[in-house]
Design a protein around this motif. Structure first.
Motif, PDB file in Angstrom:
ATOM      1  N   PRO A 197      31.915  20.517  -8.548  1.00  0.00           N
ATOM      2  CA  PRO A 197      31.744  18.698  -9.776  1.00  0.00           C
ATOM      3  C   PRO A 197      31.546  18.427 -11.003  1.00  0.00           C
ATOM      4  O   PRO A 197      30.693  19.277 -11.533  1.00  0.00           O
ATOM      5  N   VAL A 198      31.919  17.365 -11.177  1.00  0.00           N
ATOM      6  CA  VAL A 198      31.384  17.400 -12.658  1.00  0.00           C
ATOM      7  C   VAL A 198      29.761  17.014 -12.806  1.00  0.00           C
ATOM      8  O   VAL A 198      29.301  17.066 -13.812  1.00  0.00           O
ATOM      9  N   ALA A 199      28.893  16.188 -11.074  1.00  0.00           N
ATOM     10  CA  ALA A 199      28.034  16.370 -11.212  1.00  0.00           C
ATOM     11  C   ALA A 199      27.356  17.453 -10.303  1.00  0.00           C
ATOM     12  O   ALA A 199      27.513  16.787  -8.885  1.00  0.00           O
ATOM     13  N   ALA A 200      25.974  17.359 -10.471  1.00  0.00           N
ATOM     14  CA  ALA A 200      25.471  18.187  -8.891  1.00  0.00           C
ATOM     15  C   ALA A 200      25.136  17.399  -7.874  1.00  0.00           C
ATOM     16  O   ALA A 200      24.581  17.617  -6.961  1.00  0.00           O
ATOM     17  N   GLY A 201      24.954  15.498  -7.824  1.00  0.00           N
ATOM     18  CA  GLY A 201      24.632  14.399  -6.670  1.00  0.00           C
ATOM     19  C   GLY A 201      23.158  15.020  -6.832  1.00  0.00           C
ATOM     20  O   GLY A 201      22.822  15.009  -7.443  1.00  0.00           O
ATOM     21  N   GLY A 202      23.278  15.286  -5.376  1.00  0.00           N
ATOM     22  CA  GLY A 202      21.864  14.973  -4.842  1.00  0.00           C
ATOM     23  C   GLY A 202      21.228  15.611  -3.652  1.00  0.00           C
ATOM     24  O   GLY A 202      22.271  15.564  -2.717  1.00  0.00           O
ATOM     25  N   ALA A 203      20.239  16.338  -3.821  1.00  0.00           N
ATOM     26  CA  ALA A 203      19.833  17.624  -2.311  1.00  0.00           C
ATOM     27  C   ALA A 203      19.033  16.750  -1.606  1.00  0.00           C
ATOM     28  O   ALA A 203      18.769  17.104  -0.166  1.00  0.00           O
ATOM     29  N   GLY A 204      18.558  15.133  -1.441  1.00  0.00           N
ATOM     30  CA  GLY A 204      17.284  15.132  -0.762  1.00  0.00           C
ATOM     31  C   GLY A 204      16.327  15.149  -0.324  1.00  0.00           C
ATOM     32  O   GLY A 204      15.596  15.392  -0.603  1.00  0.00           O
ATOM     33  N   ALA A 205      15.923  14.896   0.648  1.00  0.00           N
ATOM     34  CA  ALA A 205      14.346  15.293   1.121  1.00  0.00           C
ATOM     35  C   ALA A 205      13.977  16.550   1.205  1.00  0.00           C
ATOM     36  O   ALA A 205      14.883  17.401   1.347  1.00  0.00           O
ATOM     37  N   THR A 206      12.941  17.310   0.574  1.00  0.00           N
ATOM     38  CA  THR A 206      13.132  19.311   0.530  1.00  0.00           C
ATOM     39  C   THR A 206      11.673  19.447   1.168  1.00  0.00           C
ATOM     40  O   THR A 206      11.441  20.264   1.451  1.00  0.00           O
ATOM     41  N   GLN A 207      10.855  18.290   1.609  1.00  0.00           N
ATOM     42  CA  GLN A 207       9.490  18.657   2.660  1.00  0.00           C
ATOM     43  C   GLN A 207       9.341  18.957   3.310  1.00  0.00           C
ATOM     44  O   GLN A 207      10.929  17.708   3.977  1.00  0.00           O
ATOM     45  N   LEU A 221       7.748  11.465   5.036  1.00  0.00           N
ATOM     46  CA  LEU A 221       7.951  12.191   6.365  1.00  0.00           C
ATOM     47  C   LEU A 221       9.055  11.210   6.991  1.00  0.00           C
ATOM     48  O   LEU A 221      10.222  11.702   5.797  1.00  0.00           O
ATOM     49  N   ALA A 222       9.148  11.720   8.384  1.00  0.00           N
ATOM     50  CA  ALA A 222      10.355  11.092   8.904  1.00  0.00           C
ATOM     51  C   ALA A 222      10.280  10.575   9.814  1.00  0.00           C
ATOM     52  O   ALA A 222       9.393  10.217  10.209  1.00  0.00           O
ATOM     53  N   ILE A 223      11.697   9.840   9.837  1.00  0.00           N
ATOM     54  CA  ILE A 223      11.913   8.713  10.803  1.00  0.00           C
ATOM     55  C   ILE A 223      13.028   9.433  12.046  1.00  0.00           C
ATOM     56  O   ILE A 223      14.012   9.071  11.587  1.00  0.00           O
ATOM     57  N   ILE A 253       0.586  -1.275  -0.487  1.00  0.00           N
ATOM     58  CA  ILE A 253      -0.239  -0.175  -0.122  1.00  0.00           C
ATOM     59  C   ILE A 253       0.546   1.414   0.138  1.00  0.00           C
ATOM     60  O   ILE A 253       2.190   1.193  -0.011  1.00  0.00           O
ATOM     61  N   LYS A 254       0.066   2.689  -0.335  1.00  0.00           N
ATOM     62  CA  LYS A 254       0.744   3.657   0.177  1.00  0.00           C
ATOM     63  C   LYS A 254       0.629   4.439   1.297  1.00  0.00           C
ATOM     64  O   LYS A 254      -0.193   4.415   2.183  1.00  0.00           O
ATOM     65  N   VAL A 255       2.071   4.663   1.456  1.00  0.00           N
ATOM     66  CA  VAL A 255       1.287   5.378   3.272  1.00  0.00           C
ATOM     67  C   VAL A 255       2.437   6.378   2.754  1.00  0.00           C
ATOM     68  O   VAL A 255       3.847   6.963   2.155  1.00  0.00           O
ATOM     69  N   SER A 256       2.076   7.877   3.488  1.00  0.00           N
ATOM     70  CA  SER A 256       2.599   9.208   2.730  1.00  0.00           C
ATOM     71  C   SER A 256       2.105  10.391   3.856  1.00  0.00           C
ATOM     72  O   SER A 256       1.314  10.548   4.661  1.00  0.00           O
ATOM     73  N   GLY A 257       3.093  10.922   4.738  1.00  0.00           N
ATOM     74  CA  GLY A 257       3.286  11.622   5.412  1.00  0.00           C
ATOM     75  C   GLY A 257       2.860  13.468   4.709  1.00  0.00           C
ATOM     76  O   GLY A 257       2.315  13.710   2.840  1.00  0.00           O
ATOM     77  N   VAL A 258       3.228  14.875   5.540  1.00  0.00           N
ATOM     78  CA  VAL A 258       3.005  15.579   4.512  1.00  0.00           C
ATOM     79  C   VAL A 258       4.936  16.157   4.582  1.00  0.00           C
ATOM     80  O   VAL A 258       4.789  17.518   4.401  1.00  0.00           O
ATOM     81  N   GLY A 259       5.314  15.569   5.062  1.00  0.00           N
ATOM     82  CA  GLY A 259       6.771  15.831   4.678  1.00  0.00           C
ATOM     83  C   GLY A 259       7.621  15.961   6.585  1.00  0.00           C
ATOM     84  O   GLY A 259       7.806  15.469   6.775  1.00  0.00           O
ATOM     85  N   LYS A 260       7.904  16.330   7.209  1.00  0.00           N
ATOM     86  CA  LYS A 260       9.418  16.246   8.091  1.00  0.00           C
ATOM     87  C   LYS A 260       8.540  16.376   9.312  1.00  0.00           C
ATOM     88  O   LYS A 260       8.788  16.065   9.877  1.00  0.00           O
ATOM     89  N   ALA A 261       7.708  17.073   9.073  1.00  0.00           N
ATOM     90  CA  ALA A 261       6.294  17.397  10.727  1.00  0.00           C
ATOM     91  C   ALA A 261       5.594  16.214  10.696  1.00  0.00           C
ATOM     92  O   ALA A 261       4.632  15.719  11.511  1.00  0.00           O
TER      93      ALA A 261
END
Length: 428
Positions: free
Chosen positions: A418-428, A161-163, A128-136
Motif C-alpha cells: 500500500p502507498v500508506a500504512a492505514g490504521g491498526a485500530g484499538a491495541t489494548q 474499553l469495549a462496547i 467528562i472523561k471515561v476510560s477503561g483498561v482496554g478490551k477487558a
C-alpha cells in the motif's frame, strides 16, 4: 504506460455497462426505477436518523450521598456507593449512570475496571472523561433501542474499553448506535473496540473539533463511523473498520440540516464490508481522505462521492482523495465513483483525486455518473488491472468533467505494498 486523457476522450473508454443497470444492489433495475436506484445507492433503512424528543437518561435511582463522592479525581463504577456488577449477572445501568452524573457535577472522571457490565439504557457522558483498561473493560448492551454511550458538552472523552451488542435488526435513531457524539465539542473517542451495533458504531452527529482515533469497529448493522448533522472539524485516524453493515467511514449531509465540513479521514483501514461503500462523502465541504487502505469486495465502491436525490442530500465541494490504496472494489459501481443525481439542485465541485493506487477493480477504476454537475481532476495514480486501460474509467454523465491525467496502468502482479500504512485500530 502513461495515459494523458483529456475530457473529450473519456467516451472512448466506456465500459459496456451503464451505472444504473450495473448496480442492482436493491434488485433488478433498468435505471428508470427510482426506488430500485435508491436501494442500490444506500442500504434500505439508512434514512436520516431521528433524535429522541429529549435527551435520554438512564433509569432513575437514588443519587449517591455526596459525602462518599470525591470532588475531584477518579470515580470507579465498582466502588461504593455505585457498586456496578463486573460479572455481568445483574444490570448495572443505574450504577454506571450515577457515577457518570456525580463525576459531571464534581469535576471527576470515571473509571471502568476490567469486567463485563450489562446496561439497558443510554449512558450519558456530559463533558467528562471515561476510560477503561482496554478490551477487558466491557459495556454489554441489552436494550438495542437505547444502547448508545451518549457524549455531550465540552471535553467529553471515551477511551480504552469495549462496547458489545448482539442486535440483529437494523435501527436508525441516534440512541441505537454504540457511541453517539451529540454536538459535543473538543471530544475524544479513542481506543474503543465496538463489536456489533443496532445502527452506527460511532455516530458523530454535530460534533465540533474532536478526534476519533485508534478504534476498532466491527460487525455493525449500519455505517461503522459516520458524520452528519453539521459535524465540523473532526480528525478520524488510525481506526480499523471491518464487517461494516453499510459504509465504513462516511460523511452524510441531508438537505434541511447543516452541512458536514472540515473532516480529515487519515490512515484508517477498512475491509470485509458486508454491504455499502468503503468510504463516502454524500454531501459535504472541505473533506480529506488520505493514507487509507480500503479492501471492499461487496461490489460497491471503495470511495463514493455523491449528491443524491434519492435521499435528498446536499452538494459536495472541495474533496481531496490522495495517497490511498483501494483494493478489489466496485464490481458494480467502480472503485472511485462520483454520482450526482440532483440535477441542477446541487453540484459536486472541486474534487481532487491524486496519488492513489487502484488494485484489481471489479469494474472500472473511476466512474462518473448521474445527471448533475460534477467537476474535478484525476491525476498521478496507478491502476493495477489485468484488463489494462479498458478498466480505467466509465463516464455516464454528460455534465461530468473529470480529466484523467498522468495515470499509470500496470499489471496486478506489479502491485506490492500500500502507498500508506492505514490504521491498526484499538491495541489494548
Amino acid at each position: 504506460m502513461k495515459l494523458n486523457l483529456p475530457t473529450t476522450t473519456l467516451t472512448a473508454l466506456l465500459v459496456s455497462c451503464s451505472f444504473l443497470a450495473a448496480c442492482g444492489g436493491g434488485g433488478s433495475s433498468d435505471g428508470a426505477d427510482a426506488a430500485a436506484t435508491a436501494n442500490r445507492l444506500r442500504r434500505p433503512g439508512s434514512t436520516q436518523p431521528t433524535a429522541p424528543a429529549s435527551s435520554p437518561t438512564a433509569a432513575s435511582s437514588a443519587t449517591p450521598a455526596s459525602s462518599t463522592t470525591p470532588t475531584s479525581g477518579v470515580i470507579s463504577i465498582t466502588q461504593s456507593p455505585y457498586n456496578a456488577d463486573p460479572t455481568g449477572k445483574t444490570d448495572s445501568t443505574n450504577a454506571i449512570q450515577n457515577a457518570l452524573t456525580v463525576a459531571a457535577t464534581n469535576g471527576s472522571s470515571v473509571s471502568i475496571p476490567a469486567g463485563t457490565f450489562v446496561y439497558s439504557n443510554v449512558l450519558n457522558v456530559a463533558g467528562i472523561k471515561v476510560s477503561g483498561v482496554g478490551k477487558a473493560s466491557i459495556l454489554k448492551a441489552t436494550n438495542f433501542n437505547n444502547q448508545a454511550v451518549h457524549l455531550t458538552g465540552t471535553g467529553a472523552s471515551l477511551s480504552n474499553l469495549a462496547i458489545t451488542s448482539a442486535a440483529t435488526t437494523r435501527l436508525s435513531p441516534y440512541q441505537t448506535s454504540a457511541v453517539w457524539i451529540d454536538g459535543a465539542t473538543n471530544f475524544n473517542v479513542q481506543g474503543i473496540t465496538i463489536t456489533g451495533s443496532a445502527s452506527v458504531g460511532i455516530f458523530n452527529a454535530g460534533g465540533q473539533g474532536g478526534t476519533i482515533q485508534n478504534n476498532t469497529v466491527q460487525n455493525t448493522l449500519a455505517d461503522s463511523i459516520t458524520n452528519t448533522n453539521g459535524a465540523n472539524g473532526t480528525l478520524i485516524t488510525g481506526n480499523l473498520v471491518t464487517g461494516s453493515g453499510d459504509d465504513g467511514i462516511s460523511i452524510v449531509s441531508y438537505s434541511g440540516s447543516p452541512i458536514v465540513q472540515n473532516i480529515t479521514v487519515k490512515n484508517n483501514t477498512i475491509n470485509g464490508q458486508v454491504w455499502g461503500r468503503g468510504m463516502s462523502v454524500v454531501g459535504g465541504n472541505n473533506i480529506t481522505y488520505t493514507g487509507n487502505i480500503v479492501d471492499n469486495t461487496d461490489s460497491y465502491a471503495d470511495m463514493y462521492i455523491s449528491s443524491e436525490s434519492e435521499y435528498n442530500t446536499l452538494g459536495v465541494a472541495n474533496v481531496t482523495v490522495t495517497g490511498n490504496t483501494f483494493l478489489h472494489g466496485g464490481a458494480s459501481q467502480g472503485t472511485v465513483t462520483v454520482y450526482n443525481s440532483q440535477g441542477a439542485t446541487y453540484n459536486i465541485t472541486g474534487v481532487n483525486v491524486s496519488g492513489n493506487q487502484i488494485v484489481n477493480p471489479g469494474f472500472v477504476g473511476f466512474q462518473f455518473v448521474g445527471n448533475g454537475t460534477e467537476t474535478g481532476t484525476i491525476q498521478n495514480s496507478t491502476l493495477y488491472s489485468a484488463l489494462g486501460s479498458s478498466a480505467l474509467q466509465n463516464n455516464g454523465n454528460s455534465k461530468s468533467s473529470f480529466p484523467v491525467t498522468a495515470t499509470t496502468v500496470a499489471s496486478v502482479p506489479a502491485y506490492t505494498t500500500p502507498v500508506a500504512a492505514g490504521g491498526a485500530g484499538a491495541t489494548q
